[in-house]
Design a protein around this motif. Structure first.
Motif, mmCIF file in Angstrom:
data_model
loop_
_atom_site.group_PDB
_atom_site.id
_atom_site.type_symbol
_atom_site.label_atom_id
_atom_site.label_comp_id
_atom_site.label_asym_id
_atom_site.label_seq_id
_atom_site.Cartn_x
_atom_site.Cartn_y
_atom_site.Cartn_z
ATOM 1 N N ASN A 32 0.840 -1.187 0.000
ATOM 2 C CA ASN A 32 0.000 0.000 0.000
ATOM 3 C C ASN A 32 0.881 1.246 0.000
ATOM 4 O O ASN A 32 2.115 1.139 -0.027
ATOM 5 N N GLN A 34 1.522 3.189 2.294
ATOM 6 C CA GLN A 34 2.279 3.309 3.534
ATOM 7 C C GLN A 34 3.438 2.301 3.575
ATOM 8 O O GLN A 34 4.067 2.115 4.609
ATOM 9 N N GLU A 36 3.289 -0.925 3.421
ATOM 10 C CA GLU A 36 2.965 -2.189 4.073
ATOM 11 C C GLU A 36 2.705 -3.233 3.001
ATOM 12 O O GLU A 36 2.046 -2.952 2.008
ATOM 13 N N LEU A 38 0.788 -6.094 1.352
ATOM 14 C CA LEU A 38 -0.592 -6.559 1.377
ATOM 15 C C LEU A 38 -0.719 -7.996 0.897
ATOM 16 O O LEU A 38 -1.658 -8.694 1.263
ATOM 17 N N ASP A 90 -3.909 1.501 -3.270
ATOM 18 C CA ASP A 90 -4.313 2.506 -2.294
ATOM 19 C C ASP A 90 -5.369 1.914 -1.361
ATOM 20 O O ASP A 90 -6.563 2.173 -1.501
ATOM 21 N N ASP A 92 -5.532 0.131 2.927
ATOM 22 C CA ASP A 92 -4.781 -0.320 4.092
ATOM 23 C C ASP A 92 -4.993 -1.823 4.284
ATOM 24 O O ASP A 92 -5.862 -2.428 3.668
ATOM 25 N N ALA A 93 -4.175 -2.393 5.144
ATOM 26 C CA ALA A 93 -4.205 -3.848 5.351
ATOM 27 C C ALA A 93 -5.573 -4.315 5.850
ATOM 28 O O ALA A 93 -6.045 -5.389 5.469
ATOM 29 N N GLU A 94 -6.226 -3.520 6.686
ATOM 30 C CA GLU A 94 -7.544 -3.892 7.215
ATOM 31 C C GLU A 94 -8.582 -3.947 6.096
ATOM 32 O O GLU A 94 -9.456 -4.812 6.086
ATOM 33 N N ARG A 95 -8.480 -3.031 5.146
ATOM 34 C CA ARG A 95 -9.422 -3.018 4.015
ATOM 35 C C ARG A 95 -9.273 -4.294 3.190
ATOM 36 O O ARG A 95 -10.266 -4.874 2.756
#
Length: 125
Positions: A32, A34, A36, A38, A90, A92-95
């Protein structure tokens, strides 16, 4: 990630064009914005009617390839990061963790219009 240019109608190779083989992107990381991790690209899904890539199948969530969930990410949601030999998404990992996914033995019908619409809308920005 193996790349090559293309030749346009005038016989010139535009410097901004990059072609990638399916084999060369299989296993590429998806990160992502940031930085991170994925997951990794496991496969690509081609729309043979339109002659384009529709989805990248992202493998994520497992350990050493075991227990991975698969996610169909619209190809247009990914951006090539050629310098780092990876793709950017684009999200985050939670998404991604909460995205509509499937397991390797139970693939959805990706040609189904309602499934397609739900996946496209999930990743729309």
């Amino acid at each position: 990630m193996q790349t090559s240019g293309t030749v346009n109608a005038a016989g010139n190779v535009p410097s901004h064009v990059m072609l990638l083989s399916a084999d060369s992107i299989t296993g590429d990381e998806v990160c992502n914005l940031q930085d991170e991790k994925l997951g990794k690209i496991q496969n690509i899904m081609l729309d043979t009617g339109e002659g384009k890539i529709r989805y990248a199948v992202l493998s994520a969530g497992g350990f050493l390839g075991m227990g991975d969930r698969l996610f169909a990410v619209p190809w247009k949601a990914l951006k090539l990061d050629a310098e780092n030999k990876r793709f950017l998404l684009d999200a985050d990992a939670e998404r991604i963790k909460n995205a509509p996914g499937f397991d390797k033995d139970n693939w959805p019908n990706m040609a189904d219009a309602s499934w397609n619409s739900s996946v496209e809308s999930y990743y729309a920005r």
